[in-house]
Structure formats: C-alpha cells, structure tokens
Design an enzyme around this catalytic site. Structure first.
Site, PDB file in Angstrom:
ATOM      1  N   THR A  13     -18.787   1.639 -13.844  1.00 34.77           N
ATOM      2  CA  THR A  13     -19.115   0.684 -12.909  1.00 34.77           C
ATOM      3  C   THR A  13     -18.879   0.896 -11.568  1.00 34.77           C
ATOM      4  O   THR A  13     -19.194   0.258 -10.447  1.00 34.77           O
ATOM      5  CB  THR A  13     -18.232  -0.530 -13.177  1.00 34.77           C
ATOM      6  OG1 THR A  13     -16.832  -0.213 -13.345  1.00 34.77           O
ATOM      7  CG2 THR A  13     -18.789  -1.055 -14.542  1.00 34.77           C
ATOM      8  N   GLY A  14     -18.138   1.996 -10.965  1.00 33.40           N
ATOM      9  CA  GLY A  14     -17.594   2.487  -9.619  1.00 33.40           C
ATOM     10  C   GLY A  14     -18.866   3.172  -8.849  1.00 33.40           C
ATOM     11  O   GLY A  14     -20.069   3.384  -9.419  1.00 33.40           O
ATOM     12  N   VAL A  16     -18.937   6.129  -7.968  1.00 36.91           N
ATOM     13  CA  VAL A  16     -19.303   7.616  -8.522  1.00 36.91           C
ATOM     14  C   VAL A  16     -20.131   7.187 -10.131  1.00 36.91           C
ATOM     15  O   VAL A  16     -21.007   7.834 -10.296  1.00 36.91           O
ATOM     16  CB  VAL A  16     -18.282   8.781  -8.846  1.00 36.91           C
ATOM     17  CG1 VAL A  16     -18.528   9.743  -9.491  1.00 36.91           C
ATOM     18  CG2 VAL A  16     -17.621   8.836  -7.519  1.00 36.91           C
ATOM     19  N   SER A  41     -13.838  -5.339 -17.278  1.00 34.15           N
ATOM     20  CA  SER A  41     -15.408  -5.080 -17.514  1.00 34.15           C
ATOM     21  C   SER A  41     -15.759  -5.272 -18.860  1.00 34.15           C
ATOM     22  O   SER A  41     -17.020  -5.303 -19.311  1.00 34.15           O
ATOM     23  CB  SER A  41     -15.881  -3.914 -16.767  1.00 34.15           C
ATOM     24  OG  SER A  41     -15.495  -3.692 -15.698  1.00 34.15           O
ATOM     25  N   CYS A 147     -14.336  15.737  -3.174  1.00 33.86           N
ATOM     26  CA  CYS A 147     -15.543  15.904  -2.669  1.00 33.86           C
ATOM     27  C   CYS A 147     -15.690  16.746  -1.239  1.00 33.86           C
ATOM     28  O   CYS A 147     -16.675  17.371  -0.793  1.00 33.86           O
ATOM     29  CB  CYS A 147     -15.833  14.241  -2.222  1.00 33.86           C
ATOM     30  SG  CYS A 147     -14.532  13.173  -1.762  1.00 33.86           S
ATOM     31  N   GLN A 174     -14.907  11.560   6.825  1.00 34.06           N
ATOM     32  CA  GLN A 174     -15.424  11.204   5.510  1.00 34.06           C
ATOM     33  C   GLN A 174     -16.081   9.920   5.252  1.00 34.06           C
ATOM     34  O   GLN A 174     -15.410   9.007   6.250  1.00 34.06           O
ATOM     35  CB  GLN A 174     -14.168  11.338   4.566  1.00 34.06           C
ATOM     36  CG  GLN A 174     -13.681  12.948   4.599  1.00 34.06           C
ATOM     37  CD  GLN A 174     -12.628  13.243   3.327  1.00 34.06           C
ATOM     38  OE1 GLN A 174     -11.728  13.731   3.701  1.00 34.06           O
ATOM     39  NE2 GLN A 174     -12.661  12.383   2.527  1.00 34.06           N
ATOM     40  N   SER A 177     -17.977   5.694   1.384  1.00 29.46           N
ATOM     41  CA  SER A 177     -18.171   5.676  -0.088  1.00 29.46           C
ATOM     42  C   SER A 177     -17.269   6.575  -0.653  1.00 29.46           C
ATOM     43  O   SER A 177     -17.003   6.542  -2.141  1.00 29.46           O
ATOM     44  CB  SER A 177     -19.596   6.012  -0.801  1.00 29.46           C
ATOM     45  OG  SER A 177     -19.885   7.332  -0.226  1.00 29.46           O
ATOM     46  N   LYS A 203      -5.186  18.283  -0.979  1.00 28.66           N
ATOM     47  CA  LYS A 203      -6.304  18.790  -1.938  1.00 28.66           C
ATOM     48  C   LYS A 203      -6.971  19.740  -1.315  1.00 28.66           C
ATOM     49  O   LYS A 203      -7.253  20.895  -1.924  1.00 28.66           O
ATOM     50  CB  LYS A 203      -6.987  17.528  -2.468  1.00 28.66           C
ATOM     51  CG  LYS A 203      -6.598  16.597  -3.456  1.00 28.66           C
ATOM     52  CD  LYS A 203      -7.407  15.439  -3.973  1.00 28.66           C
ATOM     53  CE  LYS A 203      -6.875  14.137  -3.624  1.00 28.66           C
ATOM     54  NZ  LYS A 203      -7.918  13.077  -3.731  1.00 28.66           N
ATOM     55  N   HIS A 240     -19.908  13.438   3.785  1.00 29.16           N
ATOM     56  CA  HIS A 240     -18.852  13.947   4.549  1.00 29.16           C
ATOM     57  C   HIS A 240     -18.964  15.225   5.515  1.00 29.16           C
ATOM     58  O   HIS A 240     -19.482  16.142   5.123  1.00 29.16           O
ATOM     59  CB  HIS A 240     -17.632  14.315   3.373  1.00 29.16           C
ATOM     60  CG  HIS A 240     -17.064  13.407   2.549  1.00 29.16           C
ATOM     61  ND1 HIS A 240     -17.271  12.133   2.609  1.00 29.16           N
ATOM     62  CD2 HIS A 240     -16.291  13.668   1.690  1.00 29.16           C
ATOM     63  CE1 HIS A 240     -16.590  11.550   1.858  1.00 29.16           C
ATOM     64  NE2 HIS A 240     -15.994  12.198   1.234  1.00 29.16           N
ATOM     65  N   THR A 326     -20.993  11.524  -2.721  1.00 29.00           N
ATOM     66  CA  THR A 326     -21.307  11.013  -4.390  1.00 29.00           C
ATOM     67  C   THR A 326     -21.984  11.802  -5.056  1.00 29.00           C
ATOM     68  O   THR A 326     -22.168  11.560  -6.308  1.00 29.00           O
ATOM     69  CB  THR A 326     -21.374   9.594  -4.204  1.00 29.00           C
ATOM     70  OG1 THR A 326     -22.653   9.413  -3.526  1.00 29.00           O
ATOM     71  CG2 THR A 326     -20.226   8.687  -3.689  1.00 29.00           C
TER      72      THR A 326
HETATM   73  P1  NAP Z   1     -14.357   3.299  -7.959  1.00 23.81           P
HETATM   74  O1  NAP Z   1     -15.620   2.975  -7.245  1.00 23.81           O
HETATM   75  O2  NAP Z   1     -13.016   2.423  -7.395  1.00 23.81           O
HETATM   76  O3  NAP Z   1     -14.420   3.188  -9.599  1.00 23.81           O
HETATM   77  C1  NAP Z   1     -13.309   3.169 -10.349  1.00 23.81           C
HETATM   78  C2  NAP Z   1     -13.861   3.139 -11.738  1.00 23.81           C
HETATM   79  O4  NAP Z   1     -12.872   3.295 -12.791  1.00 23.81           O
HETATM   80  C3  NAP Z   1     -14.457   1.811 -12.145  1.00 23.81           C
HETATM   81  O5  NAP Z   1     -15.490   1.848 -13.016  1.00 23.81           O
HETATM   82  C4  NAP Z   1     -13.463   1.111 -12.671  1.00 23.81           C
HETATM   83  O6  NAP Z   1     -13.664   0.163 -13.834  1.00 23.81           O
HETATM   84  C5  NAP Z   1     -12.694   2.278 -13.634  1.00 23.81           C
HETATM   85  N1  NAP Z   1     -11.154   1.918 -13.732  1.00 23.81           N
HETATM   86  C6  NAP Z   1     -10.152   1.567 -13.009  1.00 23.81           C
HETATM   87  N2  NAP Z   1      -9.186   1.519 -13.738  1.00 23.81           N
HETATM   88  C7  NAP Z   1      -9.346   1.669 -14.928  1.00 23.81           C
HETATM   89  C8  NAP Z   1      -8.652   1.636 -16.313  1.00 23.81           C
HETATM   90  N3  NAP Z   1      -7.362   1.332 -16.178  1.00 23.81           N
HETATM   91  N4  NAP Z   1      -9.175   1.811 -17.128  1.00 23.81           N
HETATM   92  C9  NAP Z   1     -10.629   2.209 -17.375  1.00 23.81           C
HETATM   93  N5  NAP Z   1     -11.320   2.205 -16.346  1.00 23.81           N
HETATM   94  C10 NAP Z   1     -10.576   1.872 -15.146  1.00 23.81           C
HETATM   95  O7  NAP Z   1     -14.034   4.767  -7.573  1.00 23.81           O
HETATM   96  P2  NAP Z   1     -14.816   5.951  -7.372  1.00 23.81           P
HETATM   97  O8  NAP Z   1     -15.011   6.225  -5.902  1.00 23.81           O
HETATM   98  O9  NAP Z   1     -16.262   5.927  -8.161  1.00 23.81           O
HETATM   99  O10 NAP Z   1     -14.108   7.180  -7.546  1.00 23.81           O
HETATM  100  C11 NAP Z   1     -13.829   7.701  -9.182  1.00 23.81           C
HETATM  101  C12 NAP Z   1     -13.085   8.774  -9.355  1.00 23.81           C
HETATM  102  O11 NAP Z   1     -13.905   9.868  -8.696  1.00 23.81           O
HETATM  103  C13 NAP Z   1     -11.840   8.774  -8.491  1.00 23.81           C
HETATM  104  O12 NAP Z   1     -10.938   9.584  -9.204  1.00 23.81           O
HETATM  105  C14 NAP Z   1     -12.324   9.669  -7.326  1.00 23.81           C
HETATM  106  O13 NAP Z   1     -11.072  10.102  -6.710  1.00 23.81           O
HETATM  107  C15 NAP Z   1     -13.102  10.364  -7.612  1.00 23.81           C
HETATM  108  N6  NAP Z   1     -14.020  10.893  -6.586  1.00 23.81           N
HETATM  109  C16 NAP Z   1     -14.543   9.961  -5.829  1.00 23.81           C
HETATM  110  C17 NAP Z   1     -15.680  10.349  -4.788  1.00 23.81           C
HETATM  111  C18 NAP Z   1     -16.393   9.665  -3.972  1.00 23.81           C
HETATM  112  O14 NAP Z   1     -16.919   9.834  -3.162  1.00 23.81           O
HETATM  113  N7  NAP Z   1     -16.193   8.084  -4.078  1.00 23.81           N
HETATM  114  C19 NAP Z   1     -15.997  11.807  -4.753  1.00 23.81           C
HETATM  115  C20 NAP Z   1     -15.038  12.776  -5.784  1.00 23.81           C
HETATM  116  C21 NAP Z   1     -14.298  12.277  -6.465  1.00 23.81           C
HETATM  117  P3  NAP Z   1     -13.775  -1.446 -13.618  1.00 23.81           P
HETATM  118  O15 NAP Z   1     -14.843  -1.794 -12.520  1.00 23.81           O
HETATM  119  O16 NAP Z   1     -13.930  -2.100 -14.718  1.00 23.81           O
HETATM  120  O17 NAP Z   1     -12.447  -1.823 -12.861  1.00 23.81           O
END
Ligand code: NAP
Length: 373
Positions: A13-14, A16, A41, A147, A174, A177, A203, A240, A326
């Site tokens: 749902t997030g 990524v 969710s 990223c 950065q 998103s 990192k 970024h 992303t």
């Molecule tokens: P996000 O938008 O906050 O999404 C987080 C996701 O994790 C949501 O689907 C959420 O579900 C789920 N979640 C949270 N707590 C949970 C739990 N206890 N059990 C199961 N699911 C859970 O974050 P994001 O930006 O997509 O990032 C996701 C990961 O990718 C992170 O580790 C981040 O560091 C990494 N990342 C992000 C980027 C970027 O550009 N955004 C780039 C590289 C890596 P609900 O909606 O149900 O809460």
C-alpha cells in the site's frame, strides 16, 4: 497461471509498494498473486487501503484483490518487500524460512554478512552469498541498496573499475517520495530544504563499500573507498539529485572520465533481463542538466543521468547524478534484482523460457556462481 513466477508484494500500500504493484502488473516473468500490508489494511479492498498515487491506472489484479496479512504462502516464490525497516526484520526472515526469495527494499538485513546487497550492473556475483543463508537452500533474502546509494554506486563503478576511487564526498537533494506516503508535512517541506534525513548519511557512507567490495571465500571484502555524505530533503516529488566530488587513484582527463561512463555496459548487459535499461548511465552535455523533472524518467526511470563534470579544487572531479528514487532506487531496482536471481536459478526459481537450474546447496561452490554470472 501462464508459466510465470507467482509473487507477492509486502508493504503493497505504500509509496514503493504501489510502484511494485504497477510494474509487476504487466511483468513478462512475474505474476502478481498477493498484496500484503499491515493490520490497518488487512481485509480491505486494495484500492481502499492504498491511496493510489501513480498517474498510470492500477493493474487489474489490484482492482479486485483484498489486502492480505504479511504471512508466507507456499504459492508465492518471490516476495517483494517494501516494508518499513522495523516490521521487515522478522517478516522477511519468516518468508525466507518458508521458502520464498525475498527481494527487499528495506535496510533491515542489508549489512548482514550472508545477505547480498546488489546493484545488478555492478556486483551480480554477490548473489552467491545467498547460498550461505540458513534457509536450507529453499528461501533467501536478497537486498537492494538505499535509494541514494544506487545512484552513487552506478556513477562510481565505472570510475572504480577504470581508475580506482580513493574517496568521494556527496551531498544529496532527496525527493519527498523518499520519505514514503504521506511522508513529511507539506508545511515542513514547501519553501524549504531540510538538512537531515535520519540514518541516511550512515547508509551512504557504508553500503557502497559493501557493493564495491570483492567476494572472497564466501564473504565480502569491503572496498577501501572513503565516503562523506550530507543528505537533505527538498520539495521535489520524485528523483534524488547527488552532487559528488571524487578523488581517483590514478589521474584521468575529463574525456577519459566521460568515456569510462559512456562505454560502461554494466554487468547484466546481454542477459535479457526485462527491467535492465538499455544504458545504465547517460551523460547530458547541457550545462543545466540533469534536472529531476526533465530527466528522472530516462530509461523508464532505470537510467542514472549524469552531468556537469568539472574539475574539483579539493578532489579530482565533481559532477551531478540523478536517479529516480522509487524506480531505480527501489521498485525497479528490486525487480531487476529478482530477474537476475531468476535468471541464475536462485533457490530453484525458473525464469519463463529458461532452463531450470538446481537449487543452491551448501556444496554449490560460490566461485562457480561468480564466474557464471
Ligand atoms: P511507506 O509509504 O510508509 O509504506 C510502508 C508500507 O509498509 C505500507 O504498505 C505499510 O502498510 C507497511 N507496513 C508498515 N508497518 C507494517 C507492519 N507492522 N506490518 C506489515 N506491513 C507494514 O514507505 P515506502 O517509502 O514505500 O518505503 C518502504 C520501504 O522501502 C522502507 O523500508 C524504505 O526505507 C524503503 N525505500 C524507500 C524508498 C523511497 O524512495 N520511498 C526508496 C528505497 C527504499 P499499511 O499501509 O497497511 O500501513
């Protein structure tokens, strides 16, 4: 199901997760078969639980799927993880123990000595580390870097190969998103630059050393490159930007640096991986490029765009690099990583149209994997 590999998205749902869902909805090798997220969710229709943020419409599967808990299901051979780092720690481990290949965007397992941290064009042989994981050769955890690390490493790898890299200083700008959805409050971000992203500089200063390191006797001997990072958040939606100064081990003229980038094919060229961009790097000669709005979608968001190469009074050369956080920095990067794993038959995965290879066993020599890649 079509001979494709059934896959699930964890954290679907997030920010990524949605990119993964969008890309996997029409993937030639992978079949979207499960969308998982948190208790908040679970049980809801996916499009009710996720606020769809992308301009392209969600794939058919996402229109009717209900969100499932992040629990292993024997039908899913690959789990793409876009979980927050906290929950990722145990959930990814549970999936690997249950026999899935977990391709993760989270930082939780990246620096574990038996976990490959891979940019496919740079260090595909590190995938062999997965053989050492305690999942009986059935499951594995393989990881995508941070990223910003990905853009930096792709820019430095050809220079490291050709001239050696002694040190690099990087300042990042950065995108919003990168903080996930909904991320920072707009009142904190608009008209502003925030000079701290918690944990990010560490990192950027450590992950490239592992990625650019050498696989020796079942462990990674880290590269000696010294790195200094400053990370800022800016009011850009995606993409970024990195301002990099680099000191090389041997002298290189400007034309030689440009030639090193231009002629670098990356180490997955010719493998037929569906998400590999035609060129991993593109240098733009215009004085004011790269720019996020104009350049982040280059190569379907998988090409790192470089520009502004000029002499550095403190190091040797400085330049600007841009990568889509992303896509190349997350969803697209993990899909390319999973394609590499499938093409190598990791844990018995079989890419459609390719012969199945045996699952890894402890007697499968790590050097054979390295030379085969
Ligand atoms: P996000 O938008 O906050 O999404 C987080 C996701 O994790 C949501 O689907 C959420 O579900 C789920 N979640 C949270 N707590 C949970 C739990 N206890 N059990 C199961 N699911 C859970 O974050 P994001 O930006 O997509 O990032 C996701 C990961 O990718 C992170 O580790 C981040 O560091 C990494 N990342 C992000 C980027 C970027 O550009 N955004 C780039 C590289 C890596 P609900 O909606 O149900 O809460």
């Amino acid at each position: 199901m079509s001979g494709k590999i059934p896959v699930a998205v964890l954290g679907a749902t997030g920010a990524v997760g949605q990119r993964l869902v969008s890309l996997l909805g029409s993937h030639p090798w992978f079949e979207l078969a499960g969308l998982c997220a948190s208790e908040r969710s679970v049980g809801k229709p996916y499009l009710e639980a996720a606020r769809w943020l992308l301009p392209s419409p969600p794939p058919d599967f996402a229109r009717w799927a209900k969100v499932l808990p992040c629990e292993p299901d024997a039908r899913w051979q690959i789990a793409f993880s876009a979980l927050d780092a906290g929950p990722a720690l145990d959930i990814e481990e549970a999936f690997a123990r249950a026999g899935a290949v977990v391709a993760s965007n989270a930082r939780s397992h990246r620096m574990r000595s038996d976990v490959p941290l891979v940019v496919p064009e740079v260090n595909p042989e590190h995938l062999g580390l997965a053989e050492l994981q305690p999942y009986g050769g059935r499951g594995a955890i393989i990881t995508n870097p941070n990223c910003s690390t990905i853009g930096l490493v792709l820019a430095l790898a050809p220079l490291a190969e050709r001239f050696g890299v002694e040190s690099a200083a990087v300042t990042t700008l950065q995108a919003a998103s990168g903080a996930g959805y909904p991320g920072m409050s707009s009142l904190d971000l608009v008209d502003n630059v925030v000079p701290l992203i918690g944990g990010e500089e560490e990192k950027l200063e450590t992950e490239p050393r592992k990625i650019l390191g050498r696989l020796e006797g079942g462990r990674v001997a880290e590269s000696g490159i010294r790195l200094s990072a400053t990370c800022t958040r800016v009011a850009v939606i995606d993409g970024h930007t990195l301002a990099v100064s680099v000191r090389l081990r041997s002298r290189a003229a400007r034309e030689e640096v440009l030639e090193a980038w231009a002629s670098w094919p990356g180490r997955v060229a010719g493998l037929g991986l569906p998400s590999a961009p035609e060129r991993p790097l593109l240098y733009r000669e215009e004085a004011d490029r790269p720019q996020p709005r104009l350049d982040r979608d280059e190569g379907r968001g998988m090409t790192v765009v470089l520009g502004r190469l000029r002499a550095c009074p403190l190091a040797d050369w400085k330049f600007v690099a841009l990568s889509h956080n992303t896509l190349r920095g997350a969803a697209g990067g993990t899909i390319l990583l999973a394609e590499l794993a499938a093409s190598r038959g990791l844990c018995g995965l079989k890419a459609p149209g390719r012969p199945r290879r045996p699952r890894f066993t402890r007697s499968f020599p790590i050097d054979i994997i390295r030379t085969a890649l």
